[in-house]
Design a protein around this motif. Sequence first.
Motif, PDB file in Angstrom:
ATOM      1  N   ASP A 199       0.837  -1.203   0.000  1.00  0.00           N
ATOM      2  CA  ASP A 199       0.000   0.000   0.000  1.00  0.00           C
ATOM      3  C   ASP A 199       0.876   1.260   0.000  1.00  0.00           C
ATOM      4  N   VAL A 200       0.225   2.396  -0.151  1.00  0.00           N
ATOM      5  CA  VAL A 200       0.934   3.669  -0.296  1.00  0.00           C
ATOM      6  C   VAL A 200       1.811   3.969   0.907  1.00  0.00           C
ATOM      7  N   TRP A 201       1.360   3.608   2.099  1.00  0.00           N
ATOM      8  CA  TRP A 201       2.093   3.939   3.324  1.00  0.00           C
ATOM      9  C   TRP A 201       3.025   2.811   3.771  1.00  0.00           C
ATOM     10  N   ASN A 202       3.212   1.834   2.908  1.00  0.00           N
ATOM     11  CA  ASN A 202       4.062   0.702   3.265  1.00  0.00           C
ATOM     12  C   ASN A 202       5.527   1.132   3.425  1.00  0.00           C
ATOM     13  N   THR A 203       6.132   0.712   4.524  1.00  0.00           N
ATOM     14  CA  THR A 203       7.563   1.006   4.764  1.00  0.00           C
ATOM     15  C   THR A 203       8.410  -0.276   4.809  1.00  0.00           C
TER      16      THR A 203
END
Length: 238
Positions: A199-203
């Motif tokens: 997802d977009v906020w995946n780190t």
Amino acid sequence: MLVQVGTAFGHVEMLLPQGWIWSRESRKEIEKEREAYHRRTAAFQQDLEAKYHVMISENRRAVAQLSLELEKEQNRTASYREALISQGRKLVEEKKLLEQERAQVMREKRQLQPLGSAYLSYLEKEDDWQRRARLLLKEFEDALTERQSIYCSLIVPRSKRLGIEKSLLVRAASDPVAADLDMAAGLTDIFQHDTYCGDVWNTNRRQNGRLMWLYLKYWELMVQLKTFKRVERALLEK
């Protein structure tokens, strides 16, 4: 009274009746016992050899079956993602079976001497190749993880990803272990089709990519398979 009798395996104590006289007849009895020991020893050795040959035959059938399944899997192109997922699960199970068989061999090595020692000796000789293969796979895993992270990034230049891809393809073509595992074809497949990102906020960079992880597991199993086949070939040529 007790009398010690020498055999091929040491001295054996025999209980003799009181008044027993050492004579030609007694020596015949001792010789008869010694021959009986020799026969039992020969029978025991033949039994161990039979078990060892049965084990080798079963390993050969298991390796042949696994090789056939891998070849069929490579020929399927219509639904490669679904096929790789299914094959990956099967390969994990096959790897467990191979590990169990190796553990069984280790447990029985005392009984299979000297034939069993030959198998273990060849297996130890393959440790260097297996170690180099595992180091290579770790390097490719790190590079593919970095490549997929760049692919999923909105700010990292595309040229950096292409540089990593080119470097990996050159390494796959020049490294003997990578060439033995035919890694170049798998890398090309990954670069063309692995578009999965977290997802977009995946780190967590390990959450990016799917096809690359299937190939890494596939190559890991191929290392195990080739090790066992090389050992088997050495034993058959002995």
